[in-house]
Design a protein around this motif. Sequence first.
Motif, PDB file in Angstrom:
ATOM      1  N   GLU A  90      36.485  40.209  35.870  1.00  0.00           N
ATOM      2  CA  GLU A  90      37.202  39.469  36.909  1.00  0.00           C
ATOM      3  C   GLU A  90      36.284  38.462  37.605  1.00  0.00           C
ATOM      4  O   GLU A  90      36.720  37.384  38.014  1.00  0.00           O
ATOM      5  CB  GLU A  90      37.770  40.456  37.941  1.00  0.00           C
ATOM      6  CG  GLU A  90      38.615  39.834  39.021  1.00  0.00           C
ATOM      7  CD  GLU A  90      39.897  39.207  38.497  1.00  0.00           C
ATOM      8  OE1 GLU A  90      40.419  38.304  39.173  1.00  0.00           O
ATOM      9  OE2 GLU A  90      40.363  39.590  37.406  1.00  0.00           O
ATOM     10  N   LEU A  91      34.987  38.810  37.713  1.00  0.00           N
ATOM     11  CA  LEU A  91      34.053  37.948  38.440  1.00  0.00           C
ATOM     12  C   LEU A  91      33.426  36.868  37.558  1.00  0.00           C
ATOM     13  O   LEU A  91      33.346  35.701  37.959  1.00  0.00           O
ATOM     14  CB  LEU A  91      32.944  38.809  39.070  1.00  0.00           C
ATOM     15  CG  LEU A  91      33.393  39.836  40.114  1.00  0.00           C
ATOM     16  CD1 LEU A  91      32.206  40.689  40.561  1.00  0.00           C
ATOM     17  CD2 LEU A  91      34.031  39.143  41.311  1.00  0.00           C
ATOM     18  N   ILE A  92      32.974  37.256  36.360  1.00  0.00           N
ATOM     19  CA  ILE A  92      32.205  36.321  35.535  1.00  0.00           C
ATOM     20  C   ILE A  92      32.681  36.292  34.083  1.00  0.00           C
ATOM     21  O   ILE A  92      31.973  35.781  33.209  1.00  0.00           O
ATOM     22  CB  ILE A  92      30.697  36.670  35.565  1.00  0.00           C
ATOM     23  CG1 ILE A  92      30.463  38.097  35.039  1.00  0.00           C
ATOM     24  CG2 ILE A  92      30.130  36.508  36.962  1.00  0.00           C
ATOM     25  CD1 ILE A  92      28.995  38.455  34.843  1.00  0.00           C
ATOM     26  N   GLY A  93      33.852  36.841  33.818  1.00  0.00           N
ATOM     27  CA  GLY A  93      34.325  36.966  32.444  1.00  0.00           C
ATOM     28  C   GLY A  93      34.598  35.630  31.777  1.00  0.00           C
ATOM     29  O   GLY A  93      34.919  34.633  32.431  1.00  0.00           O
ATOM     30  N   GLY A  97      41.960  31.566  25.408  1.00  0.00           N
ATOM     31  CA  GLY A  97      43.384  31.717  25.151  1.00  0.00           C
ATOM     32  C   GLY A  97      44.203  31.915  26.414  1.00  0.00           C
ATOM     33  O   GLY A  97      45.250  32.557  26.380  1.00  0.00           O
ATOM     34  N   GLY A  98      43.718  31.382  27.528  1.00  0.00           N
ATOM     35  CA  GLY A  98      44.467  31.502  28.774  1.00  0.00           C
ATOM     36  C   GLY A  98      44.247  32.794  29.523  1.00  0.00           C
ATOM     37  O   GLY A  98      44.841  33.017  30.579  1.00  0.00           O
ATOM     38  N   GLY A  99      43.380  33.669  28.997  1.00  0.00           N
ATOM     39  CA  GLY A  99      43.110  34.939  29.668  1.00  0.00           C
ATOM     40  C   GLY A  99      41.629  35.126  29.906  1.00  0.00           C
ATOM     41  O   GLY A  99      40.782  34.652  29.138  1.00  0.00           O
ATOM     42  N   GLN A 100      41.293  35.806  30.985  1.00  0.00           N
ATOM     43  CA  GLN A 100      39.899  36.111  31.323  1.00  0.00           C
ATOM     44  C   GLN A 100      39.680  37.585  31.010  1.00  0.00           C
ATOM     45  O   GLN A 100      39.853  38.446  31.859  1.00  0.00           O
ATOM     46  CB  GLN A 100      39.630  35.813  32.806  1.00  0.00           C
ATOM     47  CG  GLN A 100      38.163  35.902  33.191  1.00  0.00           C
ATOM     48  CD  GLN A 100      37.914  35.361  34.583  1.00  0.00           C
ATOM     49  OE1 GLN A 100      38.704  34.603  35.124  1.00  0.00           O
ATOM     50  NE2 GLN A 100      36.800  35.754  35.181  1.00  0.00           N
ATOM     51  N   ARG A 101      39.260  37.878  29.759  1.00  0.00           N
ATOM     52  CA  ARG A 101      39.242  39.257  29.272  1.00  0.00           C
ATOM     53  C   ARG A 101      37.925  39.664  28.638  1.00  0.00           C
ATOM     54  O   ARG A 101      37.782  40.817  28.230  1.00  0.00           O
ATOM     55  CB  ARG A 101      40.368  39.458  28.238  1.00  0.00           C
ATOM     56  CG  ARG A 101      41.739  39.104  28.769  1.00  0.00           C
ATOM     57  CD  ARG A 101      42.784  39.054  27.668  1.00  0.00           C
ATOM     58  NE  ARG A 101      44.047  38.545  28.175  1.00  0.00           N
ATOM     59  CZ  ARG A 101      45.102  38.229  27.421  1.00  0.00           C
ATOM     60  NH1 ARG A 101      45.020  38.382  26.117  1.00  0.00           N
ATOM     61  NH2 ARG A 101      46.210  37.771  27.957  1.00  0.00           N
ATOM     62  N   TRP A 102      36.956  38.787  28.541  1.00  0.00           N
ATOM     63  CA  TRP A 102      35.763  39.061  27.761  1.00  0.00           C
ATOM     64  C   TRP A 102      34.502  38.949  28.614  1.00  0.00           C
ATOM     65  O   TRP A 102      34.418  38.142  29.540  1.00  0.00           O
ATOM     66  CB  TRP A 102      35.660  38.097  26.582  1.00  0.00           C
ATOM     67  CG  TRP A 102      36.722  38.297  25.548  1.00  0.00           C
ATOM     68  CD1 TRP A 102      36.646  39.065  24.420  1.00  0.00           C
ATOM     69  CD2 TRP A 102      38.031  37.717  25.546  1.00  0.00           C
ATOM     70  NE1 TRP A 102      37.818  39.006  23.726  1.00  0.00           N
ATOM     71  CE2 TRP A 102      38.694  38.198  24.387  1.00  0.00           C
ATOM     72  CE3 TRP A 102      38.714  36.862  26.405  1.00  0.00           C
ATOM     73  CZ2 TRP A 102      39.994  37.838  24.071  1.00  0.00           C
ATOM     74  CZ3 TRP A 102      40.021  36.505  26.093  1.00  0.00           C
ATOM     75  CH2 TRP A 102      40.643  36.989  24.934  1.00  0.00           C
ATOM     76  N   PRO A 152      41.997  51.099  36.159  1.00  0.00           N
ATOM     77  CA  PRO A 152      41.773  50.165  35.039  1.00  0.00           C
ATOM     78  C   PRO A 152      43.030  49.400  34.652  1.00  0.00           C
ATOM     79  O   PRO A 152      42.939  48.228  34.258  1.00  0.00           O
ATOM     80  CB  PRO A 152      41.302  51.084  33.904  1.00  0.00           C
ATOM     81  CG  PRO A 152      41.800  52.440  34.259  1.00  0.00           C
ATOM     82  CD  PRO A 152      41.775  52.499  35.747  1.00  0.00           C
ATOM     83  N   ALA A 153      44.206  50.042  34.771  1.00  0.00           N
ATOM     84  CA  ALA A 153      45.442  49.335  34.413  1.00  0.00           C
ATOM     85  C   ALA A 153      45.650  48.124  35.324  1.00  0.00           C
ATOM     86  O   ALA A 153      46.039  47.044  34.864  1.00  0.00           O
ATOM     87  CB  ALA A 153      46.636  50.287  34.500  1.00  0.00           C
ATOM     88  N   ALA A 154      45.381  48.295  36.626  1.00  0.00           N
ATOM     89  CA  ALA A 154      45.534  47.190  37.569  1.00  0.00           C
ATOM     90  C   ALA A 154      44.531  46.079  37.277  1.00  0.00           C
ATOM     91  O   ALA A 154      44.863  44.886  37.329  1.00  0.00           O
ATOM     92  CB  ALA A 154      45.365  47.701  39.001  1.00  0.00           C
ATOM     93  N   LEU A 155      43.289  46.452  36.952  1.00  0.00           N
ATOM     94  CA  LEU A 155      42.265  45.448  36.647  1.00  0.00           C
ATOM     95  C   LEU A 155      42.621  44.675  35.377  1.00  0.00           C
ATOM     96  O   LEU A 155      42.396  43.461  35.293  1.00  0.00           O
ATOM     97  CB  LEU A 155      40.903  46.124  36.486  1.00  0.00           C
ATOM     98  CG  LEU A 155      40.259  46.660  37.773  1.00  0.00           C
ATOM     99  CD1 LEU A 155      39.047  47.520  37.459  1.00  0.00           C
ATOM    100  CD2 LEU A 155      39.865  45.513  38.700  1.00  0.00           C
ATOM    101  N   VAL A 156      43.189  45.368  34.381  1.00  0.00           N
ATOM    102  CA  VAL A 156      43.572  44.697  33.135  1.00  0.00           C
ATOM    103  C   VAL A 156      44.781  43.787  33.372  1.00  0.00           C
ATOM    104  O   VAL A 156      44.868  42.694  32.795  1.00  0.00           O
ATOM    105  CB  VAL A 156      43.864  45.740  32.040  1.00  0.00           C
ATOM    106  CG1 VAL A 156      44.455  45.081  30.804  1.00  0.00           C
ATOM    107  CG2 VAL A 156      42.580  46.480  31.665  1.00  0.00           C
ATOM    108  N   MET A 157      45.698  44.198  34.214  1.00  0.00           N
ATOM    109  CA  MET A 157      46.846  43.353  34.540  1.00  0.00           C
ATOM    110  C   MET A 157      46.410  42.045  35.186  1.00  0.00           C
ATOM    111  O   MET A 157      47.053  41.009  35.039  1.00  0.00           O
ATOM    112  CB  MET A 157      47.800  44.097  35.475  1.00  0.00           C
ATOM    113  CG  MET A 157      48.753  45.046  34.776  1.00  0.00           C
ATOM    114  SD  MET A 157      49.975  44.196  33.758  1.00  0.00           S
ATOM    115  CE  MET A 157      50.928  43.333  35.011  1.00  0.00           C
TER     116      MET A 157
END
Length: 371
Positions: A90-93, A97-102, A152-157
């Motif tokens: 969430e901070l530095i990912g 593809g339009g998502g900040q997931r990595w 974790p579910a909230a963070l992934v959402m």
Amino acid sequence: MATRYGMIPRPIAQLPWRIILFVLAIGGFGLTVLYSAAGGHVFPWALVQGIRFLVFLAAAVMLSRVPERVIAMAAWPAYLALVVMLVLVELIGAVRGGGQRWLDFGFIRLQPSELMKVAIVLATARFYDLLPPNETRRFGAIWPAAILIGIPAALVMKQPDLGTALMICAGGATVMFLAGVPLRLFVGGATALAVAVPLAINYLLHEYQRNRILVFLNPESDPLGTGYHISQSKIAIGSGGLWGKGFLKGTQSHLDYLPEGHTDFALATMMEEWGLIGGLLLILAFFVIVQWGISVAMRAQSRFAKLTAAGLTATIFYYFSINMAMVMGLAPVVGVPLPLISWGGSSVMTFMLCLGILMAIERQNRLIVRF
């Protein structure tokens, strides 16, 4: 000196080779799909995916030698480490593809949410393993597990990744149910969820997620916009018929009508060329692995092993069933890949982690029976 079966060392001979052969067959089939999706070339997908597959399969075999008690002790530290990684995402990912997931570590780009699918099963199984069985039906056995799942579910959402968040919730809830949490609470939760869905669709989901659900309810409402993926997917699957058009003879993927034909919609690419028969054989292969996972859970001696094996088997089932339902228009498009078929290292890694831990539990079962 290690005891040998003929010329084969016992640790190798005792591996569940029937299941490993099914995994090799699915993975090999996945490579042919990626080869075809690239127009008959090993680059850019098939060769890299093949290397990933072999590396993670070797890791799964090594993981199968880890004692169950070590896996149990690592459950909560692994969960906490991944929660920290999700916060870092969430901070530095990295955005893709339009998502900040990595998280980009230079030598590897890691998607912590994928690993959390395994970690949530281990963490909730460890929680109920340490809880006295007669306490399971009390409120004190429910809210800590709900928090373990909810964080974790909230963070992934937030990333946003609805499909992975749903799988995290499903994996954790499965362990809760199998641990003995009263069914009435799940019925009550399902009722509350049904009431909350309209509010979530209107106020919590991103616009593209909301559009995907609305298109699922009315597939013809936007065939050239949000509904384009699923419309082309259905055309590809339908045009394959019973036996398919033949290897390298698909048109929807090769003419670029089918978006994401090598990732989320790899099943459509495969069924266009291999037909309904190819799809049914793939489903059968996955169900053989699920049946084996269930048998491992039923033979497990400890509560942790039973819950972990059942939870990881359910995770594998959710993985392929959600993707297949999504690609065939039976569920909203939520971005869940088809393990060992879709391009991507994270899904292969998650599947192999599940496989390695299941093999470790099966090995523990054999040791207990022997002694």
